[in-house]
Motif scaffolding. Structure first.
Motif, PDB file in Angstrom:
ATOM      1  N   THR A 190       0.845  -1.183   0.000  1.00 12.18           N
ATOM      2  CA  THR A 190       0.000   0.000   0.000  1.00 12.18           C
ATOM      3  C   THR A 190       0.890   1.246   0.000  1.00 12.18           C
ATOM      4  O   THR A 190       2.091   1.166   0.228  1.00 12.18           O
ATOM      5  CB  THR A 190      -0.894   0.033   1.250  1.00 12.18           C
ATOM      6  OG1 THR A 190      -0.056   0.082   2.421  1.00 12.18           O
ATOM      7  CG2 THR A 190      -1.783  -1.201   1.322  1.00 12.18           C
ATOM      8  N   PHE A 191       0.292   2.392  -0.245  1.00 11.75           N
ATOM      9  CA  PHE A 191       1.027   3.652  -0.230  1.00 11.75           C
ATOM     10  C   PHE A 191       0.973   4.248   1.174  1.00 11.75           C
ATOM     11  O   PHE A 191       0.458   5.345   1.390  1.00 11.75           O
ATOM     12  CB  PHE A 191       0.461   4.609  -1.270  1.00 11.75           C
ATOM     13  CG  PHE A 191       0.827   4.236  -2.680  1.00 11.75           C
ATOM     14  CD1 PHE A 191       1.979   4.718  -3.275  1.00 11.75           C
ATOM     15  CD2 PHE A 191       0.020   3.369  -3.409  1.00 11.75           C
ATOM     16  CE1 PHE A 191       2.322   4.357  -4.577  1.00 11.75           C
ATOM     17  CE2 PHE A 191       0.351   3.004  -4.711  1.00 11.75           C
ATOM     18  CZ  PHE A 191       1.512   3.496  -5.291  1.00 11.75           C
ATOM     19  N   THR A 192       1.537   3.494   2.118  1.00 14.98           N
ATOM     20  CA  THR A 192       1.548   3.911   3.521  1.00 14.98           C
ATOM     21  C   THR A 192       2.965   3.859   4.061  1.00 14.98           C
ATOM     22  O   THR A 192       3.645   2.836   3.922  1.00 14.98           O
ATOM     23  CB  THR A 192       0.655   2.995   4.379  1.00 14.98           C
ATOM     24  OG1 THR A 192      -0.670   2.971   3.842  1.00 14.98           O
ATOM     25  CG2 THR A 192       0.622   3.479   5.827  1.00 14.98           C
ATOM     26  N   ASN A 193       3.431   4.949   4.678  1.00 16.23           N
ATOM     27  CA  ASN A 193       4.762   4.967   5.279  1.00 16.23           C
ATOM     28  C   ASN A 193       4.783   4.089   6.523  1.00 16.23           C
ATOM     29  O   ASN A 193       3.928   4.216   7.389  1.00 16.23           O
ATOM     30  CB  ASN A 193       5.178   6.386   5.656  1.00 16.23           C
ATOM     31  CG  ASN A 193       5.447   7.254   4.439  1.00 16.23           C
ATOM     32  OD1 ASN A 193       5.377   6.780   3.312  1.00 16.23           O
ATOM     33  ND2 ASN A 193       5.769   8.515   4.671  1.00 16.23           N
ATOM     34  N   MET A 194       5.763   3.201   6.608  1.00 11.96           N
ATOM     35  CA  MET A 194       5.886   2.312   7.761  1.00 11.96           C
ATOM     36  C   MET A 194       7.191   2.525   8.519  1.00 11.96           C
ATOM     37  O   MET A 194       7.443   1.856   9.513  1.00 11.96           O
ATOM     38  CB  MET A 194       5.795   0.850   7.312  1.00 11.96           C
ATOM     39  CG  MET A 194       4.494   0.497   6.621  1.00 11.96           C
ATOM     40  SD  MET A 194       4.401  -1.254   6.185  1.00 11.96           S
ATOM     41  CE  MET A 194       2.875  -1.290   5.251  1.00 11.96           C
ATOM     42  N   ALA A 195       8.025   3.428   8.041  1.00 10.45           N
ATOM     43  CA  ALA A 195       9.324   3.648   8.698  1.00 10.45           C
ATOM     44  C   ALA A 195       9.718   5.122   8.590  1.00 10.45           C
ATOM     45  O   ALA A 195      10.605   5.489   7.848  1.00 10.45           O
ATOM     46  CB  ALA A 195      10.399   2.775   8.070  1.00 10.45           C
ATOM     47  N   GLY A 196       9.013   5.961   9.294  1.00  8.79           N
ATOM     48  CA  GLY A 196       9.330   7.380   9.259  1.00  8.79           C
ATOM     49  C   GLY A 196       8.317   8.162   8.449  1.00  8.79           C
ATOM     50  O   GLY A 196       7.376   7.605   7.881  1.00  8.79           O
ATOM     51  N   SER A 197       8.508   9.464   8.413  1.00  5.78           N
ATOM     52  CA  SER A 197       7.584  10.338   7.701  1.00  5.78           C
ATOM     53  C   SER A 197       8.348  11.210   6.716  1.00  5.78           C
ATOM     54  O   SER A 197       9.519  11.520   6.909  1.00  5.78           O
ATOM     55  CB  SER A 197       6.813  11.223   8.689  1.00  5.78           C
ATOM     56  OG  SER A 197       7.716  12.018   9.441  1.00  5.78           O
TER      57      SER A 197
END
Length: 474
Positions: free
Chosen positions: A203-210
């Motif tokens: 998915t287009f979701t950040n999982m390690a930082g912003s």
């Protein structure tokens, strides 16, 4: 055109005739073997973790980066294929820039060739060092000096082998390409057949930082391009490719498109097995995946596959890049011996030995890695010039025969050049020290005029094959 200018370098018309002195021994299949063998090295086995890290752990952005990286290289390759179909001779990017940009062309091309001759081409010794390191792991690890000695030995053996002939060198690259592709495909199939779907959803979701999507995508594409390094290399051997006006575009399109598909499948496969956080934390994600599927013993098999992959990539480098030095020498922009071919095999032996000497030196140079980091900047400057050269040449010389024309012209060249400019800016923002990459090309300016002065004083001595050609004509 003055007699002096004729002595300095062949015109586009002369190059388009295809009489380039070397033997055309590379078939379409061997061309794919050389290009694919050079592009696929060790990078694909661990770069996935870097791409995910730079994308802030966003799987969708990471996959998009692999797609964009492949498309950028494919678009750039198709632009260079048009230039290669017009000038089917050895030299690649150096050759095109020197002929397209008028009076400034020879100087611009020389600054690239000068940089390549000093650090860019011998910088491929990094591949040998990686290979030597992996070989060391099979024997419990080697010391730094042992790795350097082994890397130098690998360079020497491969150089001597490739000096036999382009046919033999391309055969080795092709065989090793089959091995490395088979290994990658085995990992992909194993992930989908034997592995459980324990990874994170794409998915287009950040999982390690912003961070912003633009920065994530830009940095990720830069990382992806490392795995496509050498995408233009077959152009350096256009003079040795059979039917180059048709085959050069086919070789580049088939190879780069095929590698892009393999890279995508590989990333889908490992993301199916490992969570994003584990991939980012991994030093060699391929080892980790294979260990999960088959246990630690299988890591040895993967190590051997990586060694074959690395040696195949290095072999293609050693085969291809002396042709750029050779082309410079034929233009009287480098030392004359490097522009000569061996009488029997028609190989640029002196150019190969020069690069070998530089590679052996770099095997033991402590500051080598810091020098390699800065070559990315100047490489993309010249790639951008070559791609834009398609537009310039169409405007200047619409009369030239173009056996292959870049698809999507002029949109594709403009988009690729824009992406190259973005890569330069991103690299500079990412690491401002890469601006040092301007220094080496700038030092080529006084060197250019020094070579000009030297050859003018000597009266532009003819190469053996030129002299033989004039004798036969008489």
């Amino acid at each position: 055109m003055s007699e002096q200018t004729k002595h300095e370098m062949k015109t586009i018309e002369e190059l388009s005739e295809g009489n380039v002195g070397v033997k055309r021994t590379l078939t379409f299949g061997r061309g794919v073997g050389v290009l694919g063998g050079l592009i696929i090295g060790s990078g694909i086995f661990y770069t996935s973790s870097y791409v995910l890290d730079y994308s802030y752990g966003n799987p969708g952005i990471a996959i998009l980066a692999w797609v964009l990286g492949g498309l950028i290289c494919l678009g750039a390759a198709m632009c260079l294929a048009e230039l290669a179909s017009i000038m089917p001779a050895n030299g690649g990017t150096y050759l095109y820039i020197s002929r397209i940009y008028g009076k400034a062309g020879p100087l611009l091309a020389f600054t690239m060739g000068w940089s390549d001759a000093l650090i860019g081409i011998p910088g491929n010794v990094a591949i040998a060092l990686v290979g030597a390191t992996y070989i060391g792991t099979l024997f419990g690890g080697f010391s730094a000096i042992q790795i350097s000695c082994l890397a130098a030995g690998i360079c020497i053996i491969l150089t001597l082998f490739n000096m036999i002939g382009a046919k033999e060198g391309s055969m080795l690259s092709t065989v090793l390409l089959f091995i490395k592709v088979a290994a990658i495909l085995c990992v992909i199939l194993a992930c989908f057949i034997f592995g459980e779907n324990t990874g994170d959803p794409i998915t287009f979701t950040n999982m390690a930082g912003s961070g912003s999507i633009i920065s994530a995508l830009s940095f990720s594409v830069v990382a992806v391009l490392w795995c496509f390094d050498g995408w233009n290399s077959i152009c350096h051997m256009a003079g040795e490719l059979k039917n180059p006006k048709k085959n050069i575009s086919r070789v580049m399109a088939v190879t780069i498109a095929g590698i892009t598909v393999i890279y995508l499948l590989f990333n889908f496969a490992i993301m199916r097995i490992l969570p994003v956080s584990d991939i980012i934390a991994s030093e060699n994600v391929t080892f980790d995946v294979v260990e999960i599927l088959f246990g630690k013993g299988a890591a040895t098999v993967i190590t051997v596959a990586i060694i074959c992959s690395v040696i195949g990539s290095l072999n293609s480098c050693i085969l291809v890049y002396p042709r750029e030095i050779y082309a410079m020498s034929r233009d009287y922009r480098w030392f004359t011996p490097c522009g000569r071919l061996s009488k029997k095999r028609k190989q640029p032996v002196a150019a190969s030995l020069y690069i070998l000497a530089m590679m052996v030196f770099y095997c033991f140079a402590a500051s080598f890695r810091s020098l390699v980091d800065i070559i990315v900047l100047y490489n993309w400057i010249y790639f951008m010039l070559a791609v834009l050269g398609v537009i310039v040449l169409r405007k200047k010389r619409p009369d030239l025969e173009r056996p292959y024309k870049t698809f999507g012209y002029p949109v594709v060249p403009i988009l690729v050049a824009f992406c190259a400019l973005v890569m330069l800016i991103v690299n500079f923002v990412w690491d401002p020290s890469t601006a040092l990459g301007f220094i080496i090309p700038l030092t080529g300016i006084p060197a250019y005029y020094a070579f000009q002065y030297y050859f003018r004083k000597r009266g532009y001595p003819k190469f053996e094959d030129e002299a033989e050609g004039e004798a036969s004509a008489e």
